[in-house]
Design a protein around this motif. Structure first.
Motif, PDB file in Angstrom:
ATOM      1  N   GLU A  47       0.825  -1.209   0.000  1.00 42.24           N
ATOM      2  CA  GLU A  47       0.000   0.000   0.000  1.00 42.24           C
ATOM      3  C   GLU A  47       0.861   1.263   0.000  1.00 42.24           C
ATOM      4  N   THR A  48       1.627   1.417  -1.060  1.00 40.67           N
ATOM      5  CA  THR A  48       2.588   2.520  -1.119  1.00 40.67           C
ATOM      6  C   THR A  48       1.909   3.887  -1.067  1.00 40.67           C
ATOM      7  N   ASP A  49       0.631   3.960  -1.419  1.00 41.05           N
ATOM      8  CA  ASP A  49      -0.080   5.231  -1.311  1.00 41.05           C
ATOM      9  C   ASP A  49      -0.265   5.650   0.142  1.00 41.05           C
ATOM     10  N   ILE A  50      -0.242   4.693   1.061  1.00 39.81           N
ATOM     11  CA  ILE A  50      -0.364   4.973   2.491  1.00 39.81           C
ATOM     12  C   ILE A  50       1.006   4.974   3.163  1.00 39.81           C
ATOM     13  N   TYR A  51       1.833   3.969   2.841  1.00 29.87           N
ATOM     14  CA  TYR A  51       3.068   3.734   3.587  1.00 29.87           C
ATOM     15  C   TYR A  51       4.344   4.154   2.864  1.00 29.87           C
TER      16      TYR A  51
ATOM     17  N   LYS B 124      -2.251   4.382  26.314  1.00 27.92           N
ATOM     18  CA  LYS B 124      -2.376   4.705  27.739  1.00 27.92           C
ATOM     19  C   LYS B 124      -1.066   4.484  28.503  1.00 27.92           C
ATOM     20  N   TYR B 125      -0.266   3.545  28.043  1.00 29.11           N
ATOM     21  CA  TYR B 125       0.960   3.166  28.751  1.00 29.11           C
ATOM     22  C   TYR B 125       2.216   3.776  28.134  1.00 29.11           C
ATOM     23  N   CYS B 126       2.040   4.612  27.118  1.00 31.33           N
ATOM     24  CA  CYS B 126       3.174   5.230  26.430  1.00 31.33           C
ATOM     25  C   CYS B 126       3.350   6.672  26.887  1.00 31.33           C
ATOM     26  N   VAL B 127       4.572   7.170  26.737  1.00 30.15           N
ATOM     27  CA  VAL B 127       4.823   8.566  27.088  1.00 30.15           C
ATOM     28  C   VAL B 127       4.254   9.511  26.037  1.00 30.15           C
ATOM     29  N   GLY B 128       3.975   8.997  24.845  1.00 31.39           N
ATOM     30  CA  GLY B 128       3.393   9.803  23.784  1.00 31.39           C
ATOM     31  C   GLY B 128       3.118   8.967  22.560  1.00 31.39           C
ATOM     32  N   THR B 129       2.366   9.564  21.635  1.00 34.05           N
ATOM     33  CA  THR B 129       2.012   8.905  20.378  1.00 34.05           C
ATOM     34  C   THR B 129       2.297   9.856  19.230  1.00 34.05           C
ATOM     35  N   ILE B 130       2.934   9.322  18.196  1.00 32.80           N
ATOM     36  CA  ILE B 130       3.235  10.092  16.989  1.00 32.80           C
ATOM     37  C   ILE B 130       2.595   9.352  15.826  1.00 32.80           C
ATOM     38  N   SER B 131       1.798  10.068  15.048  1.00 30.84           N
ATOM     39  CA  SER B 131       1.019   9.418  14.001  1.00 30.84           C
ATOM     40  C   SER B 131       0.875  10.328  12.799  1.00 30.84           C
ATOM     41  N   GLY B 132       1.041   9.752  11.611  1.00 28.47           N
ATOM     42  CA  GLY B 132       0.685  10.461  10.399  1.00 28.47           C
ATOM     43  C   GLY B 132       1.802  11.176   9.674  1.00 28.47           C
ATOM     44  N   PHE B 133       3.031  11.000  10.088  1.00 27.02           N
ATOM     45  CA  PHE B 133       4.144  11.695   9.449  1.00 27.02           C
ATOM     46  C   PHE B 133       4.981  10.776   8.565  1.00 27.02           C
ATOM     47  N   GLY B 134       4.383   9.692   8.112  1.00 24.91           N
ATOM     48  CA  GLY B 134       5.127   8.739   7.295  1.00 24.91           C
ATOM     49  C   GLY B 134       6.246   8.116   8.119  1.00 24.91           C
ATOM     50  N   LEU B 135       7.298   7.708   7.445  1.00 24.47           N
ATOM     51  CA  LEU B 135       8.435   7.121   8.158  1.00 24.47           C
ATOM     52  C   LEU B 135       9.093   8.118   9.106  1.00 24.47           C
ATOM     53  N   GLU B 136       8.887   9.420   8.861  1.00 25.30           N
ATOM     54  CA  GLU B 136       9.443  10.436   9.755  1.00 25.30           C
ATOM     55  C   GLU B 136       8.880  10.323  11.166  1.00 25.30           C
ATOM     56  N   SER B 137       7.783   9.574  11.341  1.00 28.84           N
ATOM     57  CA  SER B 137       7.251   9.345  12.690  1.00 28.84           C
ATOM     58  C   SER B 137       8.319   8.712  13.582  1.00 28.84           C
ATOM     59  N   TYR B 138       9.156   7.832  13.014  1.00 27.85           N
ATOM     60  CA  TYR B 138      10.236   7.212  13.791  1.00 27.85           C
ATOM     61  C   TYR B 138      11.284   8.254  14.179  1.00 27.85           C
ATOM     62  N   LEU B 139      11.645   9.121  13.231  1.00 30.66           N
ATOM     63  CA  LEU B 139      12.607  10.189  13.515  1.00 30.66           C
ATOM     64  C   LEU B 139      12.085  11.066  14.650  1.00 30.66           C
ATOM     65  N   LEU B 140      10.803  11.406  14.609  1.00 27.34           N
ATOM     66  CA  LEU B 140      10.210  12.227  15.669  1.00 27.34           C
ATOM     67  C   LEU B 140      10.216  11.482  17.004  1.00 27.34           C
ATOM     68  N   GLY B 141      10.031  10.170  16.955  1.00 23.59           N
ATOM     69  CA  GLY B 141      10.110   9.372  18.178  1.00 23.59           C
ATOM     70  C   GLY B 141      11.498   9.418  18.791  1.00 23.59           C
ATOM     71  N   ILE B 142      12.518   9.263  17.962  1.00 19.40           N
ATOM     72  CA  ILE B 142      13.899   9.347  18.449  1.00 19.40           C
ATOM     73  C   ILE B 142      14.161  10.742  19.010  1.00 19.40           C
TER      74      ILE B 142
END
Length: 145
Positions: free
Chosen positions: A18-22, A116-134
């Motif tokens: 699903e490259t249009d999403i991921y 609920k058990y996480c310090v935060g949630t990052i969603s919707g920034f493509g693979l950059e979501s991982y960069l934002l997590g780091i």
């Protein structure tokens, strides 16, 4: 700082699924970019399509090897009480990430058992979501200095 990225089911298909999403980049290629960009951080990754293996990896991360976890539980986000219990049971900060904006998708994806058990949630920034997590871990570490 040592961070573990844990990816759940079907994320091994990034680049072709699903490259249009991921998008069209594999996670392996993106992980190399992350390692280069964050050379001061020891990054490790794990992917499994199996719920129990993800839980085992979270438990093992708890043994002092890592300072935090970035977790994309994929479809298990919306179904797995067991993974939520594992996140709650480890003494490590966990940031939940999603490549797509889950709130802009099917209604069942709007519920996360893990958040609920996480310090935060990052969603919707493509693979950059991982960069934002780091980056969130690095920002938190600077705040403590």
């Amino acid at each position: 700082m040592r961070l573990l990225i844990v990816n759940g089911p079907n994320l091994n298909l990034l680049g072709t699924r699903e490259t249009d999403i991921y998008g069209s980049k594999t996670f392996e290629d993106y992980f190399v970019e992350l390692q280069f960009k964050f050379s001061e951080v020891e990054l490790a990754q794990f992917q499994s399509n199996t719920e129990g293996e993800i839980i085992d990896q979270l438990h093992q991360a708890h043994d002092g090897k890592f300072d935090g976890v970035i977790l994309n539980a994929g479809g298990y986000t919306h179904t797995s009480v067991a993974i939520a219990d594992a996140v709650a049971g480890i003494d490590l900060p966990v940031v939940e990430v999603h490549i797509s904006n889950v709130m802009d998708r099917e209604e069942f994806r709007h519920t996360s058992y893990i958040s609920k058990y996480c310090v935060g949630t990052i969603s919707g920034f493509g693979l950059e979501s991982y960069l934002l997590g780091i980056q969130s871990f690095l920002n938190d570490s600077k705040d403590k200095d």
